[in-house]
Design an enzyme around this catalytic site. Structure first.
Site, short mmCIF file in Angstrom:
data_model
loop_
_atom_site.label_atom_id
_atom_site.label_comp_id
_atom_site.label_asym_id
_atom_site.label_seq_id
_atom_site.Cartn_x
_atom_site.Cartn_y
_atom_site.Cartn_z
N SER A 138 3.00 8.98 -4.71
CA SER A 138 3.94 8.02 -5.30
C SER A 138 4.38 8.51 -6.68
O SER A 138 3.67 9.29 -7.32
CB SER A 138 3.23 6.66 -5.47
OG SER A 138 4.03 5.77 -6.22
N TYR A 153 -4.20 1.06 -7.27
CA TYR A 153 -3.14 1.74 -6.51
C TYR A 153 -2.75 3.06 -7.18
O TYR A 153 -2.71 4.11 -6.53
CB TYR A 153 -1.92 0.81 -6.41
CG TYR A 153 -0.76 1.42 -5.66
CD1 TYR A 153 -0.73 1.41 -4.27
CD2 TYR A 153 0.32 2.01 -6.34
CE1 TYR A 153 0.34 1.97 -3.57
CE2 TYR A 153 1.38 2.57 -5.65
CZ TYR A 153 1.38 2.55 -4.26
OH TYR A 153 2.44 3.11 -3.58
N1 NAD Z 1 7.77 1.48 -0.95
C1 NAD Z 1 7.71 2.21 -2.04
O1 NAD Z 1 8.47 2.00 -2.98
C2 NAD Z 1 6.71 3.33 -2.15
C3 NAD Z 1 6.83 4.19 -3.24
C4 NAD Z 1 5.94 5.24 -3.37
C5 NAD Z 1 4.95 5.42 -2.42
N2 NAD Z 1 4.85 4.57 -1.37
C6 NAD Z 1 3.78 4.82 -0.39
O2 NAD Z 1 4.36 5.03 0.87
C7 NAD Z 1 3.49 4.55 1.89
C8 NAD Z 1 4.22 3.57 2.77
O3 NAD Z 1 4.67 2.49 1.96
P1 NAD Z 1 5.65 1.37 2.54
O4 NAD Z 1 6.39 0.86 1.36
O5 NAD Z 1 6.39 1.87 3.71
O6 NAD Z 1 4.57 0.26 2.99
P2 NAD Z 1 4.72 -0.89 4.08
O7 NAD Z 1 3.71 -1.92 3.70
O8 NAD Z 1 6.12 -1.31 4.19
O9 NAD Z 1 4.26 -0.16 5.42
C9 NAD Z 1 2.95 0.36 5.50
C10 NAD Z 1 2.52 0.51 6.95
O10 NAD Z 1 1.13 0.93 6.93
C11 NAD Z 1 0.40 0.13 7.85
N3 NAD Z 1 -1.01 0.06 7.43
C12 NAD Z 1 -1.53 -0.65 6.39
N4 NAD Z 1 -2.87 -0.50 6.36
C13 NAD Z 1 -3.19 0.32 7.39
C14 NAD Z 1 -4.42 0.85 7.88
N5 NAD Z 1 -5.59 0.52 7.32
N6 NAD Z 1 -4.40 1.67 8.96
C15 NAD Z 1 -3.22 1.97 9.55
N7 NAD Z 1 -2.03 1.49 9.15
C16 NAD Z 1 -2.02 0.68 8.07
C17 NAD Z 1 1.11 -1.23 7.81
O11 NAD Z 1 0.81 -2.00 8.98
C18 NAD Z 1 2.58 -0.81 7.74
O12 NAD Z 1 3.13 -0.60 9.02
C19 NAD Z 1 2.28 3.96 1.17
O13 NAD Z 1 1.25 4.91 1.10
C20 NAD Z 1 2.82 3.67 -0.21
O14 NAD Z 1 1.82 3.67 -1.18
C21 NAD Z 1 5.70 3.51 -1.21
#
Ligand code: NAD
Length: 256
Positions: free
Chosen positions: A138, A151
């Site tokens: 991230s 986080y």
């Molecule tokens: N959205 C952002 O702005 C952003 C920015 C930087 C990094 N990220 C990272 O990207 C990744 C995805 O983020 P997102 O925004 O798409 O999140 P989201 O919550 O929209 O989707 C996450 C997915 O992971 C699944 N999940 C959660 N816990 C789990 C587990 N224990 N085992 C298997 N699956 C699991 C959820 O069911 C969901 O389908 C994360 O690692 C997040 O930290 C997101």
């Protein structure tokens, strides 16, 4: 960038950035295996993708489930070529507000989960002579919002995991971390909705990005495909910031 006959495992692939990665790898002809705890969203995405996909219900923080899921993924399509370590959770709390349970919950998914998935996917990559691990870190590995103690720590530690995988399995297996800025996903939508003024919070987030928009899951999927492809074969061990220019501007000069 054809991934024909290649198998890509995407954790947390049912929604958000993981879904974007699954869609773009599938467009590039990969067999896509989605590991997620959300059965309904996983099944719905499987239907939309149509062919060349498999959904496996798996909590990536549970080693037995991860080991079984990687075995099923490899058996379904004859190996594992790419692992996208994407699943992650986010809950807001400062150090003094973070309970031990919350710290463990975030670390167990974001960090231990990524380690476990790499641990059980890499042997299949070794068997076939190579592979690529993409770790979803991230922008918060380099800067922090308020109240993201666990986080931001987990996302920073992921850069260490990325280096270790790159060093230990070179030259045939590469590992790259992607560091997204604000992406329009259920995770962020939920965070906006919980704030006192969701529209203002969303606009303030947009304003942090020089490109004046949130990223899309597909923006990240395109970069994941590039990094995992032959065209990205000189990328290894380092993070790639894909964040619309967040944090580049340090302020106004006041000049007229
Ligand atoms: N959205 C952002 O702005 C952003 C920015 C930087 C990094 N990220 C990272 O990207 C990744 C995805 O983020 P997102 O925004 O798409 O999140 P989201 O919550 O929209 O989707 C996450 C997915 O992971 C699944 N999940 C959660 N816990 C789990 C587990 N224990 N085992 C298997 N699956 C699991 C959820 O069911 C969901 O389908 C994360 O690692 C997040 O930290 C997101």
């Amino acid at each position: 960038m054809s991934f024909k006959n290649k198998t890509v495992v995407v954790t947390g692939g049912a929604k958000g950035i993981g879904e974007g990665c699954a869609r773009i790898f599938h467009r590039e002809n990969a067999n896509v295996v989605i590991l997620d705890v959300d059965k309904d969203a996983g099944a719905a995405l499987g239907k939309k993708l149509g062919d060349r996909n498999l959904f496996i219900e798996c909590d990536i923080s549970n080693e037995n489930q991860v080991e079984a899921a990687m075995k099923s993924a490899a058996e379904a399509f004859g190996g594992i070529d790419v692992l996208v370590n994407n699943a992650g959770i986010m809950k807001y709390a400062s150090v003094t507000d973070t309970t031990e349970e919350l710290w463990d919950a975030i670390m167990n998914v974001n960090l231990k989960g990524a380690f476990l998935c790499a641990k059980h996917a890499i042997p299949y990559m070794q068997k076939q002579g190579g592979g690529v691990v993409i770790n979803m870190s991230s922008a918060q590995a380099f800067m922090a919002q308020d109240k993201v103690a666990a986080y931001a720590t987990s996302k920073t530690a992921m850069l260490g995991l990325t280096r270790s995988i790159a060093v230990d399995y070179a030259p045939n297996i590469r590992c790259v971390a992607l560091c997204p800025g604000g992406i329009d996903t259920p995770l962020n939508r939920e965070a906006f909705a919980k704030s006192p003024d969701p529209a203002a919070t969303e606009q303030a987030t947009i304003d942090l990005h020089l490109v004046q928009r949130l990223g899309t899951p597909e923006d990240i999927g395109e970069m994941a495909v590039f990094a995992a492809s032959e065209k990205g074969s000189f990328l290894n061990g380092h993070p790639i910031k894909i964040d619309g220019g967040i944090g580049v501007k340090i302020g106004g000069s006041g000049a007229k």
